[in-house]
Structures are given as C-alpha cells and as structure tokens.
Design a protein around this motif. Structure first.
Motif, short mmCIF file in Angstrom:
data_model
loop_
_atom_site.label_atom_id
_atom_site.label_comp_id
_atom_site.label_asym_id
_atom_site.label_seq_id
_atom_site.Cartn_x
_atom_site.Cartn_y
_atom_site.Cartn_z
N ALA A 1 0.83 -1.21 0.00
CA ALA A 1 0.00 0.00 0.00
C ALA A 1 0.86 1.25 0.00
O ALA A 1 0.46 2.29 -0.53
N ASP A 2 2.04 1.17 0.59
CA ASP A 2 2.95 2.31 0.56
C ASP A 2 3.65 2.43 -0.79
O ASP A 2 3.85 3.52 -1.31
N CYS B 1 -3.55 13.58 -6.78
CA CYS B 1 -3.79 12.18 -6.48
C CYS B 1 -4.11 11.95 -5.01
O CYS B 1 -4.81 10.98 -4.66
N LEU B 2 -3.62 12.81 -4.12
CA LEU B 2 -3.81 12.57 -2.69
C LEU B 2 -5.27 12.69 -2.26
O LEU B 2 -5.80 11.77 -1.61
N TRP C 1 -7.12 9.66 -3.88
CA TRP C 1 -6.95 8.36 -3.21
C TRP C 1 -7.73 8.31 -1.90
O TRP C 1 -8.26 7.27 -1.52
N ARG D 1 1.68 11.81 -12.25
CA ARG D 1 1.01 12.41 -11.11
C ARG D 1 1.75 13.65 -10.60
O ARG D 1 1.26 14.33 -9.70
N SER E 1 2.25 -2.45 -7.79
CA SER E 1 1.38 -1.83 -8.80
C SER E 1 0.42 -2.84 -9.39
O SER E 1 -0.73 -2.51 -9.71
N TRP F 1 2.86 1.36 -3.97
CA TRP F 1 2.16 1.78 -5.19
C TRP F 1 1.89 3.28 -5.21
O TRP F 1 1.70 3.87 -6.28
N GLN F 2 1.89 3.92 -4.05
CA GLN F 2 1.65 5.35 -3.99
C GLN F 2 2.89 6.19 -4.30
O GLN F 2 2.79 7.40 -4.51
N GLY G 1 -3.65 4.96 -9.47
CA GLY G 1 -2.56 4.30 -8.78
C GLY G 1 -2.02 3.08 -9.48
O GLY G 1 -1.25 2.31 -8.91
N SER H 1 5.86 8.00 -6.17
CA SER H 1 6.08 8.55 -7.51
C SER H 1 7.23 7.81 -8.17
O SER H 1 7.99 7.07 -7.51
N ARG I 1 -2.34 -3.26 -6.94
CA ARG I 1 -3.24 -2.11 -7.03
C ARG I 1 -4.11 -2.22 -8.27
O ARG I 1 -5.32 -1.93 -8.23
#
Length: 480
Positions: A4-5, A468-469, A472, A227, A32, A7-8, A168, A10, A35
């Motif tokens: 989860a960390d 994106c923040l 998401w 992004r 990825s 794929w976010q 994502g 950049s 995701r």
C-alpha cells in the motif's frame, strides 16, 4: 514498506530506492499489479494485463543490478502503454474490433526507450475507436471510468492512461496527442502532462503498412501522463532518446539553456466567445498567483490569435482525415463513432483540394507569429477548456455535445497545429453539484522548451498539491 505504501510512490521516489537496491524492482512492480487488480475492475483503464511478463522482467532487472549492471534512470518503474502503440507480441487494436488480432512484430520507439531506461510495462490502456474521441469507450474493450466518479468522462483518447495513473496503476502512463489526447485525460483526471513539440519524441509503429497523412505526422506526438511535474523531468529524457526509424526526430537534450532574468509569462483568460466558468477562472487566477510568487513575471497580454490558428488547423486535419481515414471509419467503426465523425465534419468543415494545400502552407504563418511572440514571452498561461470537464458520452449528443467537447478546445489543438509544447497541470479541485473534480490549466512554451513548461507546472503544483492525494482519500472512503 507495505504494498500500500509502494504503489503510492512517484517514479522519482521509486527510483531512489530501486536503483540502490533498497527496494527490488519485483516489489515495486508487484505492488502496482496488486493495485491494478484491486481498482481496475471498476475503472477498466487497463484492458490488457501483462502482470506475468512484467514480473519476469522485474526479476531479470533485479538479477542484472545484483550482478553489477548499471541501473537505468527508470529502473523498476511500473508503466502502462496505450493500445494504439506497438508492443511486440501484443495487438495494436486502437480500440477497433477489426484490429484485435493485429499483433505488433516489434516495439515502437517509445516502448524501446522506456525498456532501455529500465521501466516495466504492467499493462496496456484503453482508447476510443481510432483514438479519435475526447472520451474513452469502444465495442472491443468497453468504457473506461474516471476514478473521481462516473459523473466525469475520463477524457480521451488516452483515457485509459489518465485513469490508470491517477488511480494508482503504475507511476507513469504512456499516451499520445494529435489534438489534445494527452491533455484531455490529464485535465479529466487531475494528472500532469506535457504534449511535446514536433519532433521531440521518436514515433513509428512497425505494424503499420502505410505512412500517416502529412498533417497527422506534423500534429501527433508521443508523451507521458504522470502524477507530478517532477516525474516528467525524470522520465522525459528517456522518452526523447533518438531512434533512426523516425527520420524527423530532433536530437536535442531535455534541458535547454537557462533564460536570463525573470521568465515572462503571457496570461490570458480569453475563451474566444465561449463562456468562462467561474471555477476555471479561479484556477487560472490561482496559477497566475503561484507563478508570480515563484518568481515569474506574469503579464496579462493576448498571444497571437489562437482561435484562428486552431480552427484552421483542425479543419485542415479533418480534410486529411476525410480523404485518408473516413473509409476505414465507415468500414470498421461502430455506428456511434461513425455518427460522431459526421458531426466532426459539421463542426470543422474539412478543407479540400487547393484550399487544403493553402491552409497547410498557412501553418508556417501561424507558427512564425507565435515564435516571434515567444521571443518576449517564453510561456503562455491560458485555459485548456473554458468549462470544467464534461460528462461521459457528451460527444455523442449531436452538434451541441461535440461543440462543448471539442469545438471550444481551441487552446488544445492549436498547439498541435503549431507544433509547440503544451503542458497541463491541475490548479484547483472544484466542488460542483455532481461532485468534486479537478480543473487543469494549460502552459504553452517556446519550441523545444518542454522543460520550461514543466518547471512552471512544478511551481503551480507546489502550491496546489498533488491531486492524487485527495483522489486516493476519496477512493478509499468509497471502498475502492
């Protein structure tokens, strides 16, 4: 670090870890892919899943790095490729059912360049039929949805790319642009992109059996949707690497010479008779203030007539399309796309015969006007669309729908006709009756100075934040 960390992250953040071995390419790619499997069923952005071969490639990259091989600038970065570009062994369907078995014999230059830089392709993204709509839907793969919600089109024709990267799925998304097909999806999804200028990125499809029309060659470019502006600076130098299969590629470095003094930015809100929505005006004012505070000299001044250049250019393109492509659309297109093309030809009456040749020649006149103007103003800040992004299938709603979707987008296709770089960056998250949606603005730049446009995007982004923040957060709240 959890999936989860990862794929976010950049592309810039990823490569700081993958190139040193602190994070394996396999882990980056696997995150990825996970995701993609979680959110793609609701987005339908990626229509060809390449998870298996992606993981094989990632493991090979890890072994090569461990054995001492130099890591490329995009080592282990998960990317997607639009289905209208050749990728060896896969169909270049272009959203057309009749082309579903057109298997590419080799990689297009952009795919080769990404591979050479160490990127890993995890999937191929959706496009409308013939890649010629500002929305993304086709009978072969179906509709792509915007991660912000189904009240907004994902844009087109690189709609799958924009939806994927903002959802994502991969840190970078390949797309292309003949009249706005990088910038429409960026604007729809709140992504960042730069439409490169003529000759910047090598282009060719090994599967093609004939050369494209001259205007298609002059107006169409390959690029990336990201992004963040920072990721464009990271990735575009790899994308622009020369390839002899494109004889008109311009082998120039990504970064040009620094300009002396404050960079002057021409600022315009002129929408040439179309209504300027208050949210778009607010986004323009925000971008102006951000650039001013970042040290740019922003001056409200009119650039050369973008409406005249844009409409002339698109009517010329429609003349070429009518002569060279209409038969294919009639033979292989759905009734929906045939109807849309009928309205295109009404909105942009095609030039033909001697008049088409004259308008193609006049392209140099417009380009010269802009080149002279940009001697004083290297950047132009303008609307991209005069209204917030439209709803899905708006372009199927007759003349009024096509007019709203494409007719008013003169700042978009004018830049293709002129061959100038043009970037798109979100400057506002609008709260509208149907829900929240980003509003992007456009920054055009001097010929071959994509870097200046991306620098300006970074200055705006520094104040607006990464779109994106909040997206998401919304997707997580919605259970996606």
């Amino acid at each position: 670090m959890t999936n989860a960390d990862i794929w976010q992250l950049s592309a810039t953040e990823l490569t700081k870890l993958t190139r040193t071995g602190d994070l394996s390419a396999e882990a980056a790619v696997q995150a990825s892919i996970d995701r993609m499997k979680a959110v793609n069923p609701s987005l339908n952005a990626v229509v060809v899943d390449l998870s298996g071969e992606a993981l094989e490639r990632a493991r090979a990259l890890d072994k090569a790095r461990e054995s001492g091989a130099a890591s490329g600038p995009l080592h282990g970065v998960p990317v997607t490729i639009k289905i209208n570009i050749d990728q060896k062994g896969h169909a270049t369907s272009n959203g057309v059912t009749a082309l579903k078995d057109l298997i590419a014999p080799a990689d297009a230059p952009v795919v080769e360049n990404l591979h050479r830089a160490g990127a890993v392709v995890i999937g191929r993204t959706n496009t409308p039929e013939f890649s010629f709509r500002a929305d993304t839907d086709n009978p072969l793969h179906g509709r792509t949805y915007n991660p912000w919600g189904r009240h907004i089109s994902p844009g087109g024709s690189s709609g799958g790319a924009g939806s994927a990267v903002m959802g994502g799925i991969g840190a970078l998304a390949h797309g292309n642009d003949i009249g706005g097909s990088l910038r429409f999806p960026a604007a729809a999804n709140g992504a960042v992109t730069v439409k490169p200028g003529l000759g910047r990125v090598p282009a060719w499809n090994p599967s093609q059996t004939a050369e494209r029309g001259l205007l298609a060659q002059l107006m169409s470019v390959q690029g990336l949707i990201t992004r963040s502006a920072e990721d464009l600076h990271l990735s575009m130098p790899s994308l622009i690497a020369a390839d002899p299969r494109d004889p008109f590629h311009v082998p120039m470095p990504w970064r040009g010479e620094a300009l002396e003094g404050l960079i002057k930015v021409a600022f315009t809100k002129n929408t040439h008779g179309y209504d300027l929505h208050p949210e778009v005006e607010a986004a323009l004012d925000f971008a102006r203030d951000a650039l001013t505070d970042a040290g740019y000299h922003v001056e409200e001044v009119e650039p050369p007539n973008v409406f005249d250049a844009g409409r002339t250019g698109y009517r010329a393109l429609m003349g070429e399309i009518y002569a060279l492509m209409k038969g294919d659309v009639d033979a292989a297109g759905s009734q929906t796309v045939r109807d849309i093309f009928t309205v295109y030809f009404q909105e942009f009456p095609p030039f033909s015969g001697d008049e088409l040749l004259q308008m193609m020649a006049k392209r140099t006149h417009y380009a010269r006007q802009w080149s002279l103007f940009m001697e004083d103003y290297p950047l132009v800040l303008s609307p991209f669309l005069p209204q917030p992004f439209f709803a899905p299938d708006r372009d199927t709603e007759g003349a009024e729908g096509v007019h709203e979707v494409l007719g008013c987008a003169v700042y978009s296709y004018a830049m293709n006709f002129l061959g100038l770089p043009a970037a798109s960056v979100p400057a506002r998250l609008a709260q509208l009756p149907k829900g929240a949606q980003p509003v992007n603005i456009q920054i055009a730049a001097r010929r071959w100075r994509e870097d200046l446009a991306v620098d300006a995007c970074a200055a705006i982004e520094a104040r607006a934040g990464h779109m994106c923040l909040p997206l998401w957060a919304k997707m997580a709240a919605d259970g996606e």
